[in-house]
Design a protein around this motif. Structure first.
Motif, PDB file in Angstrom:
ATOM      1  N   HIS A  34       0.882  -1.286   0.081  1.00 28.01           N
ATOM      2  CA  HIS A  34       0.141   0.121  -0.045  1.00 28.01           C
ATOM      3  C   HIS A  34       0.815   1.384   0.110  1.00 28.01           C
ATOM      4  CE1 HIS A  34      -3.511   2.498   0.903  1.00 28.01           C
ATOM      5  NE2 HIS A  34      -2.595   3.164   1.961  1.00 28.01           N
ATOM      6  N   PHE A  35       2.057   1.512   0.749  1.00 30.52           N
ATOM      7  CA  PHE A  35       2.807   2.617   1.009  1.00 30.52           C
ATOM      8  C   PHE A  35       3.805   2.314   0.059  1.00 30.52           C
ATOM      9  CE2 PHE A  35       0.619   2.972   4.913  1.00 30.52           C
ATOM     10  CZ  PHE A  35       0.060   3.998   4.918  1.00 30.52           C
ATOM     11  N   GLY A  36       4.174   1.454  -0.872  1.00 31.98           N
ATOM     12  CA  GLY A  36       5.209   1.222  -2.009  1.00 31.98           C
ATOM     13  C   GLY A  36       6.567   0.907  -1.384  1.00 31.98           C
ATOM     14  N   LYS A  37       6.483   0.320  -0.313  1.00 31.00           N
ATOM     15  CA  LYS A  37       7.773  -0.090   0.262  1.00 31.00           C
ATOM     16  C   LYS A  37       8.384  -1.370  -0.151  1.00 31.00           C
ATOM     17  CE  LYS A  37       7.225   2.598   4.758  1.00 31.00           C
ATOM     18  NZ  LYS A  37       8.301   2.617   6.004  1.00 31.00           N
ATOM     19  N   GLN A  38       9.868  -1.441   0.292  1.00 27.23           N
ATOM     20  CA  GLN A  38      10.403  -2.685  -0.397  1.00 27.23           C
ATOM     21  C   GLN A  38      10.330  -3.648   0.881  1.00 27.23           C
ATOM     22  OE1 GLN A  38      14.284  -1.582  -1.530  1.00 27.23           O
ATOM     23  NE2 GLN A  38      13.556  -0.007  -3.043  1.00 27.23           N
ATOM     24  N   PRO A  39      10.458  -5.051   0.516  1.00 27.22           N
ATOM     25  CA  PRO A  39      10.145  -6.005   1.330  1.00 27.22           C
ATOM     26  C   PRO A  39      11.313  -5.873   2.818  1.00 27.22           C
ATOM     27  CG  PRO A  39      10.436  -6.810  -0.799  1.00 27.22           C
ATOM     28  CD  PRO A  39      10.791  -5.627  -0.954  1.00 27.22           C
ATOM     29  N   HIS A  40      12.345  -5.196   2.604  1.00 29.48           N
ATOM     30  CA  HIS A  40      13.227  -5.171   3.822  1.00 29.48           C
ATOM     31  C   HIS A  40      12.978  -3.915   4.634  1.00 29.48           C
ATOM     32  CE1 HIS A  40      15.125  -2.349   0.937  1.00 29.48           C
ATOM     33  NE2 HIS A  40      15.701  -1.775   2.004  1.00 29.48           N
ATOM     34  N   GLN A  41      12.068  -3.108   4.198  1.00 28.44           N
ATOM     35  CA  GLN A  41      11.659  -1.900   4.987  1.00 28.44           C
ATOM     36  C   GLN A  41      10.535  -2.120   6.173  1.00 28.44           C
ATOM     37  OE1 GLN A  41      10.715   0.682   1.792  1.00 28.44           O
ATOM     38  NE2 GLN A  41      12.516   1.917   2.201  1.00 28.44           N
ATOM     39  N   PHE A  42      10.822  -1.307   7.228  1.00 28.22           N
ATOM     40  CA  PHE A  42      10.070  -1.507   8.353  1.00 28.22           C
ATOM     41  C   PHE A  42       8.650  -0.798   8.172  1.00 28.22           C
ATOM     42  CE2 PHE A  42      14.272  -2.406  10.158  1.00 28.22           C
ATOM     43  CZ  PHE A  42      13.686  -3.801  10.490  1.00 28.22           C
ATOM     44  N   ILE A  43       7.843  -1.053   8.892  1.00 27.40           N
ATOM     45  CA  ILE A  43       6.402  -0.265   8.911  1.00 27.40           C
ATOM     46  C   ILE A  43       6.197   0.300  10.325  1.00 27.40           C
ATOM     47  CG2 ILE A  43       3.762  -0.469   8.972  1.00 27.40           C
ATOM     48  CD1 ILE A  43       5.112  -1.152   6.319  1.00 27.40           C
ATOM     49  N   THR A  44       6.106   1.725  10.107  1.00 23.15           N
ATOM     50  CA  THR A  44       5.865   2.263  11.452  1.00 23.15           C
ATOM     51  C   THR A  44       4.488   2.430  11.984  1.00 23.15           C
ATOM     52  OG1 THR A  44       5.230   4.603  10.287  1.00 23.15           O
ATOM     53  CG2 THR A  44       7.624   4.242  10.661  1.00 23.15           C
ATOM     54  N   SER A  45       4.628   2.774  13.287  1.00 25.63           N
ATOM     55  CA  SER A  45       3.219   2.748  14.066  1.00 25.63           C
ATOM     56  C   SER A  45       2.157   3.680  13.422  1.00 25.63           C
ATOM     57  CB  SER A  45       3.304   3.241  15.476  1.00 25.63           C
ATOM     58  OG  SER A  45       4.074   4.311  15.562  1.00 25.63           O
ATOM     59  N   GLU A  46       2.715   4.921  12.689  1.00 25.58           N
ATOM     60  CA  GLU A  46       1.827   5.712  12.218  1.00 25.58           C
ATOM     61  C   GLU A  46       1.293   5.289  10.786  1.00 25.58           C
ATOM     62  OE1 GLU A  46       4.993   6.579  12.891  1.00 25.58           O
ATOM     63  OE2 GLU A  46       4.318   8.151  14.619  1.00 25.58           O
ATOM     64  N   GLU A  47       2.210   4.492  10.060  1.00 29.53           N
ATOM     65  CA  GLU A  47       1.585   3.983   8.943  1.00 29.53           C
ATOM     66  C   GLU A  47       0.649   2.701   9.159  1.00 29.53           C
ATOM     67  OE1 GLU A  47       5.616   4.496   5.854  1.00 29.53           O
ATOM     68  OE2 GLU A  47       5.414   2.497   7.545  1.00 29.53           O
ATOM     69  N   PHE A  48       0.710   1.844  10.343  1.00 25.71           N
ATOM     70  CA  PHE A  48      -0.057   0.904  10.569  1.00 25.71           C
ATOM     71  C   PHE A  48      -1.551   1.399  10.969  1.00 25.71           C
ATOM     72  CE2 PHE A  48      -2.022  -1.550  14.268  1.00 25.71           C
ATOM     73  CZ  PHE A  48      -2.155  -2.773  13.455  1.00 25.71           C
ATOM     74  N   ALA A  49      -1.413   2.609  11.826  1.00 28.12           N
ATOM     75  CA  ALA A  49      -2.585   3.330  12.239  1.00 28.12           C
ATOM     76  C   ALA A  49      -3.386   3.795  11.366  1.00 28.12           C
ATOM     77  CB  ALA A  49      -2.292   4.342  13.335  1.00 28.12           C
ATOM     78  N   GLU A  50      -2.555   4.491  10.239  1.00 28.07           N
ATOM     79  CA  GLU A  50      -3.477   5.090   9.098  1.00 28.07           C
ATOM     80  C   GLU A  50      -4.072   3.714   8.345  1.00 28.07           C
ATOM     81  OE1 GLU A  50      -2.331   7.268   4.930  1.00 28.07           O
ATOM     82  OE2 GLU A  50      -1.156   7.606   6.643  1.00 28.07           O
ATOM     83  N   TYR A  51      -3.595   2.931   8.047  1.00 35.13           N
ATOM     84  CA  TYR A  51      -3.863   1.564   7.227  1.00 35.13           C
ATOM     85  C   TYR A  51      -5.167   1.040   7.972  1.00 35.13           C
ATOM     86  CZ  TYR A  51      -4.057  -2.372   4.264  1.00 35.13           C
ATOM     87  OH  TYR A  51      -4.389  -3.405   3.108  1.00 35.13           O
TER      88      TYR A  51
END
Length: 67
Positions: A34-51
């Motif tokens: 959804h956020f266009g991140k690569q597989p090795h990148q982390f998800i932040t708490s802000e992104e999780f909350a938004e999604y």
């Protein structure tokens, strides 16, 4: 003062949502797409909350208790 983690792991999603850890892994992959991140990148708490639609305050409160 406790340091709050910036990233979310499948176990966190399991505890917040009450779903399985496998669901948490799948959800993290969906969020990365959804956020266009690569597989090795982390998800932040802000992104999780938004999604997920869960308020950031609830996620932050959980991370403070766990950390």
């Amino acid at each position: 003062m406790k340091i709050i983690r910036a990233c979310i792991y499948p176990k966190d999603i399991q505890c917040i949502t009450g779903r399985s850890e496998r669901y948490g892994r799948r959800l993290l992959n969906d969020i990365k797409i959804h956020f266009g991140k690569q597989p090795h990148q982390f998800i932040t708490s802000e992104e999780f909350a938004e999604y997920s639609g869960i308020k950031l305050e609830i996620v932050t409160e959980y991370l403070q208790k766990v950390s």
